[in-house]
Motif scaffolding. Structure first.
Motif, PDB file in Angstrom:
ATOM      1  N   TYR A 178      31.273  40.553  41.160  1.00 18.17           N
ATOM      2  CA  TYR A 178      32.598  40.297  41.721  1.00 18.17           C
ATOM      3  C   TYR A 178      33.625  40.249  40.603  1.00 18.17           C
ATOM      4  CZ  TYR A 178      30.337  38.967  46.123  1.00 18.17           C
ATOM      5  OH  TYR A 178      29.603  38.970  47.287  1.00 18.17           O
ATOM      6  N   GLY A 179      34.816  40.791  40.866  1.00 15.90           N
ATOM      7  CA  GLY A 179      35.916  40.674  39.920  1.00 15.90           C
ATOM      8  C   GLY A 179      36.623  39.347  40.128  1.00 15.90           C
ATOM      9  N   PHE A 180      36.931  38.651  39.040  1.00 16.00           N
ATOM     10  CA  PHE A 180      37.594  37.355  39.149  1.00 16.00           C
ATOM     11  C   PHE A 180      38.970  37.317  38.495  1.00 16.00           C
ATOM     12  CE2 PHE A 180      33.084  36.256  39.710  1.00 16.00           C
ATOM     13  CZ  PHE A 180      33.181  35.603  40.927  1.00 16.00           C
ATOM     14  N   VAL A 194      37.097  49.330  42.352  1.00 14.52           N
ATOM     15  CA  VAL A 194      36.663  49.273  40.955  1.00 14.52           C
ATOM     16  C   VAL A 194      35.203  49.687  40.816  1.00 14.52           C
ATOM     17  CG1 VAL A 194      38.353  47.591  40.142  1.00 14.52           C
ATOM     18  CG2 VAL A 194      36.235  46.781  41.174  1.00 14.52           C
ATOM     19  N   ALA A 195      34.446  49.587  41.908  1.00 16.26           N
ATOM     20  CA  ALA A 195      33.056  50.072  41.870  1.00 16.26           C
ATOM     21  C   ALA A 195      33.029  51.579  41.671  1.00 16.26           C
ATOM     22  CB  ALA A 195      32.333  49.682  43.152  1.00 16.26           C
ATOM     23  N   SER A 196      33.936  52.288  42.337  1.00 18.37           N
ATOM     24  CA  SER A 196      33.987  53.739  42.171  1.00 18.37           C
ATOM     25  C   SER A 196      34.522  54.111  40.797  1.00 18.37           C
ATOM     26  CB  SER A 196      34.856  54.378  43.265  1.00 18.37           C
ATOM     27  OG  SER A 196      36.220  54.037  43.114  1.00 18.37           O
ATOM     28  N   PRO A 202      45.014  36.467  38.866  1.00 13.24           N
ATOM     29  CA  PRO A 202      43.895  36.027  39.704  1.00 13.24           C
ATOM     30  C   PRO A 202      43.472  37.130  40.661  1.00 13.24           C
ATOM     31  CG  PRO A 202      45.628  34.361  39.624  1.00 13.24           C
ATOM     32  CD  PRO A 202      46.192  35.607  38.996  1.00 13.24           C
ATOM     33  N   ALA A 203      42.185  37.211  40.919  1.00 14.00           N
ATOM     34  CA  ALA A 203      41.667  38.226  41.841  1.00 14.00           C
ATOM     35  C   ALA A 203      41.570  37.708  43.268  1.00 14.00           C
ATOM     36  CB  ALA A 203      40.290  38.698  41.372  1.00 14.00           C
ATOM     37  N   ALA A 204      41.401  36.400  43.439  1.00 11.16           N
ATOM     38  CA  ALA A 204      41.227  35.830  44.775  1.00 11.16           C
ATOM     39  C   ALA A 204      42.506  35.947  45.589  1.00 11.16           C
ATOM     40  CB  ALA A 204      40.791  34.370  44.672  1.00 11.16           C
ATOM     41  N   LYS A 205      42.333  36.156  46.870  1.00  4.49           N
ATOM     42  CA  LYS A 205      43.474  36.337  47.762  1.00  4.49           C
ATOM     43  C   LYS A 205      44.366  35.100  47.789  1.00  4.49           C
ATOM     44  CE  LYS A 205      40.652  39.304  50.765  1.00  4.49           C
ATOM     45  NZ  LYS A 205      40.014  39.421  52.095  1.00  4.49           N
ATOM     46  N   GLY A 248      34.695  40.466  35.448  1.00  2.00           N
ATOM     47  CA  GLY A 248      33.852  40.097  36.578  1.00  2.00           C
ATOM     48  C   GLY A 248      32.504  39.564  36.156  1.00  2.00           C
ATOM     49  N   ALA A 249      31.772  39.076  37.137  1.00  2.00           N
ATOM     50  CA  ALA A 249      30.473  38.456  36.844  1.00  2.00           C
ATOM     51  C   ALA A 249      29.500  38.698  37.984  1.00  2.00           C
ATOM     52  CB  ALA A 249      30.641  36.959  36.620  1.00  2.00           C
TER      53      ALA A 249
END
Length: 351
Positions: A130-132, A331-333, A306-309, A269-270
């Protein structure tokens, strides 16, 4: 993080004693989290301390560069003590994923908090990372010599009018591979290669150094235009060195492609390590990183967003850069496309 092995030849009495002690030792072990982190920020101390305060779980850390951590994980194999692996850039996260260094995580909280395009691909078993925090790759130009209308888009860096004026770091660096990969995802490999070839033809000098070096080169006039991740600019803005602040007075910043795809965005991310001995603690840590307070620690410490909504940055210098339209490409692609990007870099000589 010390691993112990027991010989099968242990005397029966000692083995029995160890057996009786096992439940207590196991309970104690569950209060530990082994973190492999590529981040090196003082504000992370408060981030980790707050997690321990909330959960009672102690964090043991190994800090090193992204590639050094991945090599360590490869060498440790199934015996690795790592619970969580924290990396910067989608290219590195994807590399860890395809090498089987993460495990999928099913978490309703993470899926609700972290947008789908900022996490690893989910094949039904859960995302593997996940990206943070997010950062943008922007165009920097010399305000005294460049009309900003000449460089509104990434594509503009290949314009013949910029011959001898462009500086970048090596195309083989993950930051550049991610950008080139994103462009190839948008326009296809052939057009992305044509663009990359045009950028190389416009080099003011052979690529060298990091993003800060490119910004300083623009300010000094060695080149006129460059690419940089946004957080390097914020570092210069917040520096207590007059020379750094003087650099920022000489350069302008462009959010590229605002009328089209939006500015390229990447992540820190982590994920939970494949052989995590404390899996539940690892998931709790990822969920903690998605909380409002942790998001501000996490992002502001590295001058990212921040990545969180719904979480807003409290970093005044970062906010001063203004609002922009971000590319919502997964970002996965982007990580997956680094294979194509690396081939393009080799073919056009972006080294």
């Amino acid at each position: 993080m010390i691993r112990k092995t027991l010989s099968s030849a242990l005397p029966a009495a000692l083995a029995a004693a160890l057996s009786l002690a096992a439940p207590a030792a196991s309970a104690q072990a569950d209060k530990v989290l082994n973190l492999y982190s590529a981040r090196h920020y003082q504000t992370d101390e408060a981030l980790y301390a707050e997690f321990t305060k909330q959960t009672g779980i102690k964090i043991n850390r190994i800090e090193a560069g992204d590639e050094a951590l991945l090599e360590r994980l490869r060498n440790e194999g199934a015996n690795s003590p790592a619970d969580v692996v924290l990396l910067v850039d989608a290219a590195r996260l994807w590399k860890a994923q395809i090498e089987g260094l993460f495990q999928p995580v099913k978490s309703k909280l993470l899926d609700e908090r972290i947008p789908a395009h900022l996490r690893g691909k989910d094949d039904g078993k859960g995302a593997e990372w996940y990206g943070f925090a997010t950062r943008a790759r922007v165009i920097v130009y010399n305000k005294a010599s460049v009309n900003p209308d000449m460089v509104r888009n990434y594509e503009d860096l290949a314009r013949p009018e910029l011959k001898g004026k462009v500086c970048t770091r090596s195309g083989a660096h993950p930051y550049m591979l991610s950008l080139i990969g994103a462009i190839s995802e948008h326009v296809g490999e052939q057009k992305a290669e044509q663009w990359a070839s045009g950028v190389v033809a416009n080099f003011a000098r052979k690529p060298r150094g990091g993003d800060t070096d490119q910004v300083r080169a623009v300010a000094s006039g060695e080149c006129q235009v460059a690419l940089s991740n946004s957080y390097y600019l914020v570092r210069l803005m917040k520096s207590d060195k007059p020379a750094d602040r003087a650099v920022m007075e000489k350069v302008g910043v462009i959010w590229p492609n605002q009328a089209t795809t939006g500015t390229h965005v990447n992540v820190s991310g982590a994920g939970v390590a494949k052989n995590a001995p404390h899996r539940e603690a690892a998931i709790r840590f990822l969920e903690y990183l998605a909380s409002d307070s942790a998001q501000r620690y996490f992002a502001d410490g590295s001058n990212e967003w921040p990545a969180a909504k719904g979480v807003q940055s409290t970093n005044a210098a970062l906010r001063s850069l203004g609002e922009f339209k971000a590319d919502d490409l997964s970002v996965a692609s982007i990580g997956r496309a680094q294979v194509t990007a690396a081939k393009i870099v080799d073919r056009v000589g972006w080294r």
